[in-house]
Write a protein that holds these residues in place. Structure first.
Motif, mmCIF file in Angstrom:
data_model
loop_
_atom_site.group_PDB
_atom_site.id
_atom_site.type_symbol
_atom_site.label_atom_id
_atom_site.label_comp_id
_atom_site.label_asym_id
_atom_site.label_seq_id
_atom_site.Cartn_x
_atom_site.Cartn_y
_atom_site.Cartn_z
ATOM 1 N N SER A 14 0.832 -1.224 0.000
ATOM 2 C CA SER A 14 0.000 0.000 0.000
ATOM 3 C C SER A 14 0.857 1.260 0.000
ATOM 4 O O SER A 14 0.489 2.280 0.593
ATOM 5 C CB SER A 14 -0.939 0.024 1.224
ATOM 6 O OG SER A 14 -1.841 -1.059 1.204
ATOM 7 N N LYS A 21 -4.471 0.186 2.672
ATOM 8 C CA LYS A 21 -5.693 0.484 1.912
ATOM 9 C C LYS A 21 -6.776 -0.567 2.115
ATOM 10 O O LYS A 21 -7.963 -0.263 2.003
ATOM 11 C CB LYS A 21 -5.376 0.606 0.421
ATOM 12 C CG LYS A 21 -4.812 -0.654 -0.216
ATOM 13 C CD LYS A 21 -4.418 -0.417 -1.669
ATOM 14 C CE LYS A 21 -3.727 -1.631 -2.266
ATOM 15 N NZ LYS A 21 -3.277 -1.384 -3.659
ATOM 16 N N ASP A 111 -7.435 -5.728 -3.693
ATOM 17 C CA ASP A 111 -7.832 -4.326 -3.886
ATOM 18 C C ASP A 111 -8.728 -4.126 -5.106
ATOM 19 O O ASP A 111 -8.795 -3.049 -5.670
ATOM 20 C CB ASP A 111 -6.600 -3.422 -3.978
ATOM 21 C CG ASP A 111 -5.707 -3.758 -5.172
ATOM 22 O OD1 ASP A 111 -5.985 -4.741 -5.887
ATOM 23 O OD2 ASP A 111 -4.716 -3.029 -5.387
#
Length: 203
Positions: A14, A21, A111
């Motif tokens: 991140s 995140k 993500d």
């Protein structure tokens, strides 16, 4: 031999986000929860157990994942990758090693919370029916998740660096069974706050 295994790679640093995140409270269609939970939620519609690769230095992420799995009455196989900082290839190799008896592997990124269930399911079904490689395509671009047959086991176990299975997918592009979709979420990952803002405004 077991059915295809679901694998989510969640061991990134991140670095462009400024904090983890995957723990950021993201709102999608009025639903506010940590990014990792948005991603897991769709996968849990398909799998009763998912392998998630994390770093060794992320206790809050570990706890968030385990708590959510318990709440959803699902199982999580948490894989702590000591070499995660050396690149995604190490995380991928660790995940394959932990699921070495599977008939194949469906590999996604933590993500990417906007991949629809219909795409996840089609990639899974293609893999189950014997596809060597299968992946969604939006507007001609390959997205995630990617399904890989166990014939690639040795090559995946040997992965290092940060390219993951990219070279393999480029080399064997002719074998990819495509899942065409009009959902751009198969391409959208979150790297920085601007990505968060874009997603929240459009949902």
């Amino acid at each position: 031999m077991s059915e295809p295994a679901g694998i989510i790679l969640a061991a990134g640093m991140s670095s462009r986000f400024g904090s983890d995140k995957l723990l950021y409270e993201l709102t999608i269609e009025g639903d506010c929860q940590p990014l990792i939970q948005h991603t897991l939620q769709s996968w849990f519609l398909l799998f009763d157990e998912i392998s998630v690769v994390i770093r060794t230095d992320t206790p809050p992420l570990r706890q968030t994942i385990m708590d959510f799995a318990e709440k959803q009455h699902k199982n999580i196989n948490l894989i702590e990758c000591r070499d995660a900082a050396l690149g995604m290839g190490h995380s991928l190799s660790a995940a394959i090693k932990a699921n070495s008896e599977s008939s194949g592997w469906m590999i996604g990124l933590a993500d990417m919370p906007l991949i629809p269930f219909s795409v996840l399911n089609q990639v899974y079904q293609n893999l189950k029916l014997g596809a060597l490689i299968t992946a969604p395509y939006f507007d001609g671009q390959r997205g995630h998740p990617v399904g890989l047959n166990r014939l690639y086991k040795d090559e995946l176990l040997a992965q290092e660096g940060d390219s993951g299975a990219k070279k393999l997918l480029q080399r064997d592009a002719e074998f990819i069974q495509k899942v065409d979709t009009n959902q751009s979420g198969v391409l959208i990952d979150i790297d920085c706050m601007q990505d968060i803002n874009r997603i929240e405004k459009s949902s």
